[in-house]
Write a protein that holds these residues in place. Structure first.
Motif, PDB file in Angstrom:
ATOM      1  N   SER A   1       2.275   4.801   8.597  1.00  0.00           N
ATOM      2  CA  SER A   1       2.007   4.267   7.207  1.00  0.00           C
ATOM      3  C   SER A   1       2.107   2.724   7.461  1.00  0.00           C
ATOM      4  O   SER A   1       3.059   2.127   7.949  1.00  0.00           O
ATOM      5  CB  SER A   1       2.926   4.757   6.227  1.00  0.00           C
ATOM      6  OG  SER A   1       2.911   4.083   5.069  1.00  0.00           O
ATOM      7  N   THR A   2       1.244   1.629   6.486  1.00  0.00           N
ATOM      8  CA  THR A   2       1.509   0.392   6.412  1.00  0.00           C
ATOM      9  C   THR A   2       2.728   0.313   5.469  1.00  0.00           C
ATOM     10  O   THR A   2       3.082   1.252   4.752  1.00  0.00           O
ATOM     11  CB  THR A   2       0.193  -0.208   5.861  1.00  0.00           C
ATOM     12  OG1 THR A   2      -0.207   0.223   4.741  1.00  0.00           O
ATOM     13  CG2 THR A   2      -0.999  -0.064   6.796  1.00  0.00           C
ATOM     14  N   PRO A   3       3.222  -1.002   5.211  1.00  0.00           N
ATOM     15  CA  PRO A   3       4.044  -1.071   3.936  1.00  0.00           C
ATOM     16  C   PRO A   3       3.179  -0.934   2.562  1.00  0.00           C
ATOM     17  O   PRO A   3       4.056  -0.246   1.832  1.00  0.00           O
ATOM     18  CB  PRO A   3       4.356  -2.686   4.288  1.00  0.00           C
ATOM     19  CG  PRO A   3       4.350  -2.771   5.509  1.00  0.00           C
ATOM     20  CD  PRO A   3       2.970  -2.183   6.150  1.00  0.00           C
TER      21      PRO A   3
ATOM     22  N   HIS B   1       8.936  -5.389 -10.002  1.00  0.00           N
ATOM     23  CA  HIS B   1       8.415  -4.728 -11.461  1.00  0.00           C
ATOM     24  C   HIS B   1       7.512  -3.628 -11.178  1.00  0.00           C
ATOM     25  O   HIS B   1       7.616  -2.708 -12.001  1.00  0.00           O
ATOM     26  CB  HIS B   1       7.761  -5.912 -12.177  1.00  0.00           C
ATOM     27  CG  HIS B   1       7.077  -5.477 -13.602  1.00  0.00           C
ATOM     28  ND1 HIS B   1       7.684  -5.151 -14.482  1.00  0.00           N
ATOM     29  CD2 HIS B   1       5.715  -5.298 -13.822  1.00  0.00           C
ATOM     30  CE1 HIS B   1       7.001  -4.854 -15.421  1.00  0.00           C
ATOM     31  NE2 HIS B   1       5.666  -4.801 -15.154  1.00  0.00           N
ATOM     32  N   THR B   2       6.486  -3.735 -10.296  1.00  0.00           N
ATOM     33  CA  THR B   2       5.504  -2.654 -10.112  1.00  0.00           C
ATOM     34  C   THR B   2       6.458  -1.260  -9.632  1.00  0.00           C
ATOM     35  O   THR B   2       6.206  -0.325 -10.085  1.00  0.00           O
ATOM     36  CB  THR B   2       4.729  -3.088  -8.851  1.00  0.00           C
ATOM     37  OG1 THR B   2       4.060  -4.233  -9.297  1.00  0.00           O
ATOM     38  CG2 THR B   2       3.648  -1.858  -8.564  1.00  0.00           C
ATOM     39  N   LEU B   3       7.508  -1.636  -8.906  1.00  0.00           N
ATOM     40  CA  LEU B   3       8.334  -0.337  -8.477  1.00  0.00           C
ATOM     41  C   LEU B   3       9.002   0.304  -9.514  1.00  0.00           C
ATOM     42  O   LEU B   3       9.040   1.427  -9.696  1.00  0.00           O
ATOM     43  CB  LEU B   3       9.251  -0.840  -7.402  1.00  0.00           C
ATOM     44  CG  LEU B   3       9.038  -1.227  -6.068  1.00  0.00           C
ATOM     45  CD1 LEU B   3       9.983  -1.450  -4.971  1.00  0.00           C
ATOM     46  CD2 LEU B   3       7.943   0.077  -5.310  1.00  0.00           C
TER      47      LEU B   3
ATOM     48  N   PRO C   1      10.859   5.621   3.886  1.00  0.00           N
ATOM     49  CA  PRO C   1      11.422   4.249   3.178  1.00  0.00           C
ATOM     50  C   PRO C   1      10.530   3.602   2.508  1.00  0.00           C
ATOM     51  O   PRO C   1       9.233   3.583   2.723  1.00  0.00           O
ATOM     52  CB  PRO C   1      11.846   3.624   4.626  1.00  0.00           C
ATOM     53  CG  PRO C   1      11.088   3.850   5.590  1.00  0.00           C
ATOM     54  CD  PRO C   1      10.661   5.249   5.682  1.00  0.00           C
ATOM     55  N   LEU C   2      10.663   2.991   1.626  1.00  0.00           N
ATOM     56  CA  LEU C   2       9.982   1.786   0.883  1.00  0.00           C
ATOM     57  C   LEU C   2       9.794   0.568   1.676  1.00  0.00           C
ATOM     58  O   LEU C   2      11.066   0.077   2.031  1.00  0.00           O
ATOM     59  CB  LEU C   2      10.513   1.550  -0.630  1.00  0.00           C
ATOM     60  CG  LEU C   2      10.353   2.649  -1.307  1.00  0.00           C
ATOM     61  CD1 LEU C   2      11.037   2.266  -2.805  1.00  0.00           C
ATOM     62  CD2 LEU C   2       8.800   2.901  -1.597  1.00  0.00           C
ATOM     63  N   LEU C   3       8.911  -0.067   2.099  1.00  0.00           N
ATOM     64  CA  LEU C   3       8.592  -1.276   2.931  1.00  0.00           C
ATOM     65  C   LEU C   3       8.079  -2.255   1.751  1.00  0.00           C
ATOM     66  O   LEU C   3       6.946  -1.985   1.410  1.00  0.00           O
ATOM     67  CB  LEU C   3       7.900  -0.952   4.213  1.00  0.00           C
ATOM     68  CG  LEU C   3       8.355  -0.053   4.823  1.00  0.00           C
ATOM     69  CD1 LEU C   3       7.474   0.121   6.280  1.00  0.00           C
ATOM     70  CD2 LEU C   3       9.829  -0.318   5.588  1.00  0.00           C
ATOM     71  N   HIS C   4       8.625  -3.500   1.830  1.00  0.00           N
ATOM     72  CA  HIS C   4       7.889  -4.326   0.985  1.00  0.00           C
ATOM     73  C   HIS C   4       6.643  -4.957   1.759  1.00  0.00           C
ATOM     74  O   HIS C   4       6.751  -5.192   2.883  1.00  0.00           O
ATOM     75  CB  HIS C   4       8.898  -5.602   1.094  1.00  0.00           C
ATOM     76  CG  HIS C   4       8.413  -6.634  -0.021  1.00  0.00           C
ATOM     77  ND1 HIS C   4       7.568  -7.643   0.102  1.00  0.00           N
ATOM     78  CD2 HIS C   4       8.957  -7.316  -1.187  1.00  0.00           C
ATOM     79  CE1 HIS C   4       7.305  -8.440  -0.933  1.00  0.00           C
ATOM     80  NE2 HIS C   4       8.180  -8.173  -1.664  1.00  0.00           N
ATOM     81  N   PRO C   5       5.761  -5.224   0.978  1.00  0.00           N
ATOM     82  CA  PRO C   5       4.108  -5.345   1.539  1.00  0.00           C
ATOM     83  C   PRO C   5       4.066  -6.691   2.409  1.00  0.00           C
ATOM     84  O   PRO C   5       3.276  -6.826   3.190  1.00  0.00           O
ATOM     85  CB  PRO C   5       3.372  -5.297   0.321  1.00  0.00           C
ATOM     86  CG  PRO C   5       4.226  -5.727  -0.895  1.00  0.00           C
ATOM     87  CD  PRO C   5       5.637  -5.033  -0.610  1.00  0.00           C
ATOM     88  N   SER C   6       5.182  -7.611   2.278  1.00  0.00           N
ATOM     89  CA  SER C   6       5.045  -8.651   3.073  1.00  0.00           C
ATOM     90  C   SER C   6       5.618  -8.500   4.490  1.00  0.00           C
ATOM     91  O   SER C   6       5.440  -9.216   5.471  1.00  0.00           O
ATOM     92  CB  SER C   6       6.008  -9.656   2.552  1.00  0.00           C
ATOM     93  OG  SER C   6       7.333  -9.646   2.527  1.00  0.00           O
ATOM     94  N   LEU C   7       6.078  -7.472   4.787  1.00  0.00           N
ATOM     95  CA  LEU C   7       6.511  -6.844   5.989  1.00  0.00           C
ATOM     96  C   LEU C   7       5.501  -6.409   6.946  1.00  0.00           C
ATOM     97  O   LEU C   7       4.351  -6.061   6.266  1.00  0.00           O
ATOM     98  CB  LEU C   7       7.435  -5.979   6.097  1.00  0.00           C
ATOM     99  CG  LEU C   7       8.902  -6.089   5.425  1.00  0.00           C
ATOM    100  CD1 LEU C   7       9.863  -4.793   5.169  1.00  0.00           C
ATOM    101  CD2 LEU C   7       9.873  -7.040   6.148  1.00  0.00           C
ATOM    102  N   GLY C   8       5.601  -6.588   8.136  1.00  0.00           N
ATOM    103  CA  GLY C   8       4.561  -6.279   9.027  1.00  0.00           C
ATOM    104  C   GLY C   8       4.690  -4.821   9.762  1.00  0.00           C
ATOM    105  O   GLY C   8       3.892  -4.387  10.678  1.00  0.00           O
ATOM    106  N   GLY C   9       5.857  -4.352   9.410  1.00  0.00           N
ATOM    107  CA  GLY C   9       6.407  -3.130  10.217  1.00  0.00           C
ATOM    108  C   GLY C   9       5.438  -1.826  10.028  1.00  0.00           C
ATOM    109  O   GLY C   9       4.521  -1.715   8.829  1.00  0.00           O
TER     110      GLY C   9
ATOM    111  N   GLN D   1      -1.251 -11.237   1.222  1.00  0.00           N
ATOM    112  CA  GLN D   1      -2.137 -10.553   2.058  1.00  0.00           C
ATOM    113  C   GLN D   1      -1.394  -9.251   2.388  1.00  0.00           C
ATOM    114  O   GLN D   1      -0.090  -9.257   2.608  1.00  0.00           O
ATOM    115  CB  GLN D   1      -2.088 -11.500   3.379  1.00  0.00           C
ATOM    116  CG  GLN D   1      -3.034 -12.734   2.995  1.00  0.00           C
ATOM    117  CD  GLN D   1      -3.467 -13.074   4.555  1.00  0.00           C
ATOM    118  OE1 GLN D   1      -2.619 -13.110   5.312  1.00  0.00           O
ATOM    119  NE2 GLN D   1      -4.404 -14.080   4.411  1.00  0.00           N
ATOM    120  N   ARG D   2      -2.189  -8.198   2.648  1.00  0.00           N
ATOM    121  CA  ARG D   2      -1.598  -6.831   2.902  1.00  0.00           C
ATOM    122  C   ARG D   2      -2.532  -6.698   4.451  1.00  0.00           C
ATOM    123  O   ARG D   2      -3.601  -6.736   4.613  1.00  0.00           O
ATOM    124  CB  ARG D   2      -1.984  -5.809   2.148  1.00  0.00           C
ATOM    125  CG  ARG D   2      -1.600  -6.203   0.730  1.00  0.00           C
ATOM    126  CD  ARG D   2      -0.092  -5.417   0.451  1.00  0.00           C
ATOM    127  NE  ARG D   2       0.538  -5.670  -0.930  1.00  0.00           N
ATOM    128  CZ  ARG D   2       0.458  -4.902  -1.829  1.00  0.00           C
ATOM    129  NH1 ARG D   2       0.492  -3.550  -1.380  1.00  0.00           N
ATOM    130  NH2 ARG D   2       1.091  -5.048  -2.999  1.00  0.00           N
TER     131      ARG D   2
END
Length: 297
Positions: free
Chosen positions: A182-184, A278-280, A197-205, A125-126
């Motif tokens: 921005s969203t993650p 891997h995507t990164l 910064p790069l934010l992992h998509p599981s974060l809600g920040g 989920q994003r």
């Protein structure tokens, strides 16, 4: 298997090279596998796809159990925003360039889709952002964004000045070329090129990244997902706010943009061997480095 999936929508970037062949190949595979197939209206009409019913994106949201999107990340951004209220899971086939969120290569499409529909997948989920533009106390525009909401100056104008508040607390007055919220997911897009910064998509920040700020001490900041951000245009000409670079509103002095996390989210279905790191590595070319021998010479 995804036992609840009976109807699958196929949505393509109809003007992409070879898209008609890709859509037909995928539709034939799904139909032979026992699924009902729906095309989106634009692809069907522009590519002459008459083998299956076609619908608007809104009707697809009400009818489909899963949607497969063929194209680039821009195509997925637009479709994701429209389908988010309907909670339709999305599968991305990359027929574009980057492929951060359309993660299945075109040449692996059929085997990857077969495994996902068998239940061999990762569901992720994003989050999204929503915003309204307020002028003289009245809402004049609203929108949602999967990547980012960007306030920016006009192409021929100088810096703009923005007053930023978070949860009704004054943060700063900023003079810059603009501000990215921005969203993650969006942290690997425009925000990254602006030094965010790069934010992992599981974060809600929520990341706030200034664009070429006048004060070099004005740095990116990551806020809690519950934050409500108010940005007022104090000075500057030809400013605008855009949502994923796909919809926008022109701004005048004293307009306020009120930004918060959307109540909707996006669900992606990935191949079971997918992982974010891997995507990164692949998309940001982190795996490209000189050999030890070359580095020593």
């Amino acid at each position: 298997m995804i036992t609840s999936a009976k109807t699958i929508a196929i949505i393509g970037k109809y003007n992409a090279l070879g898209m008609g062949d890709s859509l037909n190949e995928l539709a034939n595979f799904l139909s032979e596998s026992g699924y009902a197939v729906i095309f989106d209206n634009e692809s069907a009409q522009n590519l002459g796809l008459h083998s299956h019913p076609h619908m608007s994106i809104a009707d697809i949201g009400r009818s489909a159990d899963v949607a497969i999107v063929l194209g680039g990340d821009g195509t997925m951004l637009g479709i994701a925003r429209q389908l988010a209220p309907h909670d339709v899971p999305l599968i991305g086939i990359n027929q574009g360039r980057l492929g951060f969120i359309t993660d299945i290569p075109r040449d692996q499409m059929i085997p990857a889709i077969a495994k996902i529909l068998e239940g061999k997948h990762i569901a992720e989920q994003r989050c999204m952002l929503q915003a309204i533009v307020v002028r003289d106390g009245e809402q004049i525009f609203s929108g949602v964004a999967f990547n980012d909401i960007v306030l920016s100056r006009g192409g021929g104008s100088g810096m703009i000045e923005l007053r930023v508040e978070v949860d009704q607390h004054f943060m700063y007055n900023q003079r810059s070329d603009g501000l990215i919220v921005s969203t993650p997911t969006g942290s690997t897009a425009y925000a990254l090129s602006a030094g965010g910064p790069l934010l992992h998509p599981s974060l809600g920040g929520i990341a706030m990244v200034p664009i070429a700020p006048h004060a070099l001490s004005n740095r990116p900041i990551v806020l809690p997902e519950t934050s409500v951000i108010s940005v007022e245009l104090v000075a500057g000409r030809d400013a605008s706010v855009n949502f994923d670079m796909q919809s926008f509103a022109n701004l005048i002095h004293n307009d306020k943009i009120i930004i918060s996390r959307s109540t909707h989210h996006i669900t992606f279905l990935h191949p079971e061997d997918w992982n974010y790191y891997h995507t990164l590595r692949e998309k940001l070319h982190w795996n490209e480095y000189p050999s030890v021998e070359g580095a020593l010479n």
